[in-house]
Design an enzyme around this catalytic site. Structure first.
Site, mmCIF file in Angstrom:
data_model
loop_
_atom_site.group_PDB
_atom_site.id
_atom_site.type_symbol
_atom_site.label_atom_id
_atom_site.label_comp_id
_atom_site.label_asym_id
_atom_site.label_seq_id
_atom_site.Cartn_x
_atom_site.Cartn_y
_atom_site.Cartn_z
ATOM 1 N N PHE A 79 13.430 10.662 -10.412
ATOM 2 C CA PHE A 79 13.704 9.686 -9.357
ATOM 3 C C PHE A 79 13.903 8.330 -10.018
ATOM 4 O O PHE A 79 12.942 7.728 -10.517
ATOM 5 C CB PHE A 79 12.498 9.680 -8.417
ATOM 6 C CG PHE A 79 12.571 8.773 -7.223
ATOM 7 C CD1 PHE A 79 13.292 9.141 -6.092
ATOM 8 C CD2 PHE A 79 11.862 7.572 -7.204
ATOM 9 C CE1 PHE A 79 13.312 8.321 -4.970
ATOM 10 C CE2 PHE A 79 11.883 6.742 -6.078
ATOM 11 C CZ PHE A 79 12.608 7.128 -4.961
ATOM 12 N N TRP A 85 9.994 3.675 -16.495
ATOM 13 C CA TRP A 85 8.799 4.422 -16.028
ATOM 14 C C TRP A 85 9.197 5.633 -15.190
ATOM 15 O O TRP A 85 8.628 5.865 -14.118
ATOM 16 C CB TRP A 85 7.858 3.538 -15.193
ATOM 17 C CG TRP A 85 7.548 2.192 -15.735
ATOM 18 C CD1 TRP A 85 7.666 1.003 -15.088
ATOM 19 C CD2 TRP A 85 7.030 1.872 -17.038
ATOM 20 N NE1 TRP A 85 7.289 -0.036 -15.902
ATOM 21 C CE2 TRP A 85 6.894 0.477 -17.116
ATOM 22 C CE3 TRP A 85 6.706 2.633 -18.164
ATOM 23 C CZ2 TRP A 85 6.435 -0.170 -18.251
ATOM 24 C CZ3 TRP A 85 6.245 1.986 -19.304
ATOM 25 C CH2 TRP A 85 6.112 0.610 -19.331
ATOM 26 N N ARG A 99 -28.829 18.037 -16.281
ATOM 27 C CA ARG A 99 -29.297 17.013 -17.218
ATOM 28 C C ARG A 99 -30.737 16.599 -16.873
ATOM 29 O O ARG A 99 -31.019 16.151 -15.758
ATOM 30 C CB ARG A 99 -28.370 15.795 -17.117
ATOM 31 C CG ARG A 99 -28.812 14.596 -17.890
ATOM 32 C CD ARG A 99 -28.565 14.776 -19.361
ATOM 33 N NE ARG A 99 -28.815 13.525 -20.071
ATOM 34 C CZ ARG A 99 -28.992 13.456 -21.382
ATOM 35 N NH1 ARG A 99 -28.951 14.551 -22.125
ATOM 36 N NH2 ARG A 99 -29.200 12.287 -21.969
ATOM 37 N N GLU A 139 4.564 4.439 -7.456
ATOM 38 C CA GLU A 139 4.971 4.711 -6.066
ATOM 39 C C GLU A 139 4.464 3.618 -5.114
ATOM 40 O O GLU A 139 4.117 3.878 -3.964
ATOM 41 C CB GLU A 139 4.547 6.113 -5.632
ATOM 42 C CG GLU A 139 5.127 7.165 -6.567
ATOM 43 C CD GLU A 139 5.413 8.495 -5.945
ATOM 44 O OE1 GLU A 139 5.575 8.547 -4.714
ATOM 45 O OE2 GLU A 139 5.489 9.474 -6.696
HETATM 46 N N1 COS Z 1 11.841 4.817 5.734
HETATM 47 C C1 COS Z 1 13.128 4.556 6.094
HETATM 48 N N2 COS Z 1 13.635 3.297 6.119
HETATM 49 C C2 COS Z 1 12.813 2.285 5.745
HETATM 50 C C3 COS Z 1 11.472 2.509 5.346
HETATM 51 C C4 COS Z 1 10.999 3.832 5.365
HETATM 52 N N3 COS Z 1 9.747 4.085 5.006
HETATM 53 N N4 COS Z 1 10.918 1.327 5.016
HETATM 54 C C5 COS Z 1 11.857 0.398 5.208
HETATM 55 N N5 COS Z 1 13.003 0.972 5.649
HETATM 56 C C6 COS Z 1 14.254 0.298 6.013
HETATM 57 C C7 COS Z 1 13.967 -0.776 7.062
HETATM 58 O O1 COS Z 1 13.995 -0.229 8.347
HETATM 59 C C8 COS Z 1 15.088 -1.745 6.826
HETATM 60 O O2 COS Z 1 16.240 -1.231 7.465
HETATM 61 P P1 COS Z 1 17.438 -2.191 8.054
HETATM 62 O O3 COS Z 1 18.294 -2.552 6.906
HETATM 63 O O4 COS Z 1 18.168 -1.291 9.009
HETATM 64 O O5 COS Z 1 16.785 -3.365 8.693
HETATM 65 C C9 COS Z 1 15.306 -1.671 5.315
HETATM 66 O O6 COS Z 1 14.780 -0.400 4.897
HETATM 67 C C10 COS Z 1 14.626 -2.770 4.558
HETATM 68 O O7 COS Z 1 13.241 -2.656 4.781
HETATM 69 P P2 COS Z 1 12.189 -3.794 4.454
HETATM 70 O O8 COS Z 1 12.548 -5.034 5.208
HETATM 71 O O9 COS Z 1 10.845 -3.236 4.661
HETATM 72 O O10 COS Z 1 12.450 -4.070 2.910
HETATM 73 P P3 COS Z 1 11.765 -5.063 1.893
HETATM 74 O O11 COS Z 1 12.803 -5.526 0.959
HETATM 75 O O12 COS Z 1 10.939 -6.069 2.663
HETATM 76 O O13 COS Z 1 10.817 -4.159 0.992
HETATM 77 C C11 COS Z 1 8.902 -2.949 0.324
HETATM 78 C C12 COS Z 1 9.870 -3.374 1.429
HETATM 79 C C13 COS Z 1 8.302 -4.072 -0.507
HETATM 80 C C14 COS Z 1 7.838 -2.243 1.099
HETATM 81 C C15 COS Z 1 9.649 -1.989 -0.639
HETATM 82 O O14 COS Z 1 10.515 -2.694 -1.462
HETATM 83 C C16 COS Z 1 8.681 -1.194 -1.482
HETATM 84 O O15 COS Z 1 8.138 -0.189 -1.030
HETATM 85 N N6 COS Z 1 8.459 -1.627 -2.741
HETATM 86 C C17 COS Z 1 7.698 -0.826 -3.680
HETATM 87 C C18 COS Z 1 8.620 0.066 -4.409
HETATM 88 C C19 COS Z 1 7.938 1.208 -5.043
HETATM 89 O O16 COS Z 1 7.123 1.888 -4.447
HETATM 90 N N7 COS Z 1 8.295 1.453 -6.300
HETATM 91 C C20 COS Z 1 7.792 2.554 -7.023
HETATM 92 C C21 COS Z 1 8.920 3.496 -7.281
HETATM 93 S S1 COS Z 1 8.411 5.075 -7.811
HETATM 94 S S2 COS Z 1 7.382 4.779 -9.418
#
Ligand code: COS
Length: 385
Positions: free
Chosen positions: A124, A157, A269, A364
């Site tokens: 991924f 990563w 223990r 994640e």
């Molecule tokens: N499922 C489906 N759609 C989703 C969703 C979900 N769980 N979460 C958000 N969305 C959609 C929203 O509905 C929004 O849609 P629209 O464009 O139609 O408005 C869009 O995605 C953007 O969502 P959001 O405003 O929440 O985005 P942000 O940029 O504020 O980011 C976070 C949200 C910070 C929560 C996200 O970037 C995140 O999870 N970051 C961590 C990343 C991560 O886990 N990395 C590890 C990777 S694997 S090692």
């Protein structure tokens, strides 16, 4: 009605997974960790058990089980070894799930059976050297070419990265569109321009494969695009909704493993002429581990149940992930305390539990990101923008 009873089938799957882990995973975990050995033979055995892609419907090669049953399997594997649990979580939740949900029929038929059978591994590719928590801000670029796309960028990563035959790569097609410009591609890793190099020197998960990916003018056809251009961010987030639950369930397994090891050790223990289990301060540590294990498990089951009911579960998944991963770190620390000096060397599994648990509050989505998701749901205010 709330029903905490497992069905007969769930009990059977759990027992089968527990026996498999006791027989095949636990006996090799220490050596694999010491030698940073990615155990291909063990991956094959997991696949034979049907533990890769188990939530995929049978028509695409999976076992068609529900999320609650998936959590039981992942918990058992997490009790055994988080390195191999990471393979299961990535393959199943981060690769199979998005193909199943967003793929067209050709993509599903091409990739899912091979992934579920363990014939190939997938990875991924979301995180980049300069893009972690702010996942929408990708530097990897996909540009239109005749009949397909050219992708340039780097990913960091990436679990399974050097072993994967297919990489789910997220790339920006139009930076002005921000997250709405992101697209997801199923990239065969033997495509010219694709390369992967292993990351060494990790604190934990030493028997897992972690890599940096390089995409240097990688060209793929239109058939590689998963969903539509602009769906990429939602694909990533919905995959993480499944992946975070898988990580959380693996952490319940770490908590349970810490508890089991501590109960057993404290009864053997002897100090001050008594088993240390008879001391109140030791029992306090064991009670704290019990509490964390049970609470984490219940939070996972709730998030899984919501998924099985096809109800929104993003916030509940973040709650489960936050609690279970932090609980695993706490339990592993306490388990070392109960074991004393013996817990500091790898004669017992508890020092590995601590090293392996540590990454789970990072990958994640960090604990801080989970808190911001939970806080946003509670207040209606987005603290990230
Ligand atoms: N499922 C489906 N759609 C989703 C969703 C979900 N769980 N979460 C958000 N969305 C959609 C929203 O509905 C929004 O849609 P629209 O464009 O139609 O408005 C869009 O995605 C953007 O969502 P959001 O405003 O929440 O985005 P942000 O940029 O504020 O980011 C976070 C949200 C910070 C929560 C996200 O970037 C995140 O999870 N970051 C961590 C990343 C991560 O886990 N990395 C590890 C990777 S694997 S090692």
């Amino acid at each position: 009605m709330i029903d905490f009873e497992l069905t007969d089938e769930q009990r059977l799957v759990r027992e089968t997974a527990a026996e498999f882990v006791d027989r095949e995973v636990i006996p090799v975990a220490r050596d694999n960790d010491r030698n940073e050995r990615f155990d291909e033979g063990l991956v094959r055995k997991l696949a034979e058990m049907g533990f890769l892609g188990a939530i995929v419907p049978e028509e695409y090669g999976g076992r068609g089980i529900d999320y609650r049953t998936y959590c039981l399997i992942v918990e058992e594997i997490g009790r055994g070894d988080s390195s191999i649990r990471t393979v299961v979580s990535v393959q199943t939740s981060l690769v199979c799930t998005p193909i199943l949900r967003w793929g067209d029929e050709d993509q599903k038929r091409r990739w899912l059976p091979q992934l579920c059978s363990g014939e190939i591994l997938g990875c991924f590719g979301l995180t980049e050297p300069d893009t972690g928590s702010d996942a929408a801000n990708l530097r990897t670029r996909a540009t239109r070419i005749d009949g397909g796309w050219r992708i340039n960028g780097r990913k960091q990563w990436i679990s399974n990265g050097t072993r994967a035959k297919v990489a789910l790569i997220f790339a920006q097609t139009d930076p002005e569109l921000k997250h709405r410009g992101i697209a997801a591609f199923l990239v065969p890793t033997d495509t010219p321009g694709f390369s992967a190099s292993a990351v060494h020197g990790k604190l934990g998960l030493r028997a897992s494969d972690t890599a940096e990916l390089s995409l240097d003018g990688v060209e793929v056809g239109d058939e590689a695009l998963l969903g539509e251009v602009g769906d990429g961010f939602k694909i990533a987030m919905s995959a993480l909704d499944s992946g975070r639950l898988s990580v959380a369930s693996g952490c319940v397994g770490i908590c349970q493993g810490c508890l089991d090891a501590s109960v057993s050790y404290s009864k053997e223990r002897i100090q001050f002429d008594r088993p240390i289990a008879s001391f109140q301060l030791v029992q306090e540590m064991i009670a704290d581990m019990t509490l964390d294990t049970e609470a984490a498990r219940m939070l996972c089951w709730r998030a899984a149940w919501l998924k099985d009911m096809s109800r929104p579960s993003t916030t509940e998944t973040s709650i489960a992930k936050l609690y279970a991963t932090e609980a695993a770190v706490r339990c592993a620390n306490l388990a070392i305390q109960v074991h004393g000096g013996s817990g500091y060397v790898d004669d017992y599994p508890v020092e590995r539990y601590l090293r392996d648990a540590r990454v789970t509050t990072l990958y994640e989505g960090t604990s801080q990101i989970q808190k911001l998701i939970i806080g946003r749901a509670a207040t209606g205010v987005n603290a990230m923008t």
